[in-house]
Design a protein around this motif. Structure first.
Motif, short mmCIF file in Angstrom:
data_model
loop_
_atom_site.label_atom_id
_atom_site.label_comp_id
_atom_site.label_asym_id
_atom_site.label_seq_id
_atom_site.Cartn_x
_atom_site.Cartn_y
_atom_site.Cartn_z
N ASP A 1 0.84 -1.19 0.00
CA ASP A 1 0.00 0.00 0.00
C ASP A 1 0.88 1.24 0.00
O ASP A 1 2.09 1.16 0.16
N LEU A 2 0.26 2.38 -0.21
CA LEU A 2 1.02 3.64 -0.30
C LEU A 2 1.74 3.99 1.00
O LEU A 2 2.78 4.63 0.98
N ASP A 3 1.18 3.57 2.12
CA ASP A 3 1.78 3.87 3.42
C ASP A 3 2.80 2.83 3.87
O ASP A 3 3.33 2.92 4.98
N ASN A 4 3.01 1.81 3.05
CA ASN A 4 3.93 0.72 3.39
C ASN A 4 3.57 0.03 4.70
O ASN A 4 4.44 -0.34 5.48
N THR A 5 2.27 -0.13 4.95
CA THR A 5 1.83 -0.86 6.13
C THR A 5 1.45 -2.30 5.80
O THR A 5 1.33 -3.13 6.70
N ILE A 6 1.27 -2.57 4.49
CA ILE A 6 0.90 -3.91 4.04
C ILE A 6 1.76 -4.27 2.84
O ILE A 6 1.92 -3.46 1.93
N GLN A 7 2.31 -5.46 2.84
CA GLN A 7 2.99 -5.98 1.65
C GLN A 7 2.63 -7.43 1.52
O GLN A 7 2.64 -8.17 2.52
N LEU A 8 2.30 -7.84 0.31
CA LEU A 8 1.99 -9.25 0.12
C LEU A 8 2.47 -9.73 -1.22
O LEU A 8 2.68 -8.95 -2.15
#
Length: 167
Positions: A36-43
């Motif tokens: 996500d744009l906030d770098n709180t989720i990566q998959l």
């Protein structure tokens, strides 16, 4: 030009059959990763959408369950598009563009690079701004487009990874 012999036709058919047998393996190896744009989720997912890796920053808990769930789905869709494109890229190297396009049509999943609503990419100014940001440079807004008559080229900072290609 002479007509191919029966032996040559059989050899060609066998070579295509062997190549088609590798398609499943190639597509299974393709993965896509998104955040996500906030770098709180990566998959990371494979080309079939199987979740291979999910990372959540502690700040992801601040989104709340509904927003977090929908954000995970959105990021997974982007990763799936990347994985799908990567699989078609590999298949195209093996079988060629025409056969890959036929596989896209048969599967019902066209390559994301062929999407009619595909983003046309970044402007040069946006790219340079994001590049500076990635490299830890100053955080300034993108410059206004330069006049077409300007003969200023910064070849030392050109990043070939900025070029788009659907194959």
């Amino acid at each position: 030009m002479t007509e191919p012999t029966t032996k040559q036709l059989i050899e060609t058919a066998r070579a295509r059959q062997d190549a088609l047998a590798q398609v499943e393996t190639l597509m299974a190896q393709a993965t896509g990763t998104a955040h996500d744009l906030d770098n709180t989720i990566q998959l990371t997912v494979d080309a079939r959408g199987k979740l291979l890796n999910l990372w959540l920053a502690p700040a992801a808990a601040n989104w709340g369950p509904d927003r977090l769930g929908s954000l995970i789905v959105e990021v997974a869709q982007v990763a799936m598009q990347e994985a799908t494109q990567a699989s078609y890229n590999k298949v195209a190297l093996l079988l060629g563009e025409d056969m890959t396009y036929l596989i896209e049509q048969l599967s019902g999943m066209p390559a994301p690079a062929r999407a009619a609503n595909d983003d046309t990419g970044l402007t040069v100014e946006e790219f340079q701004w994001r590049r500076e940001e990635r490299l830890g440079g100053r955080r300034t807004q993108p410059a206004a487009p330069t006049d077409a008559g300007d003969d200023v080229y910064d070849l030392d900072s050109f990043d070939p990874a900025s070029l788009r290609s659907d194959r």
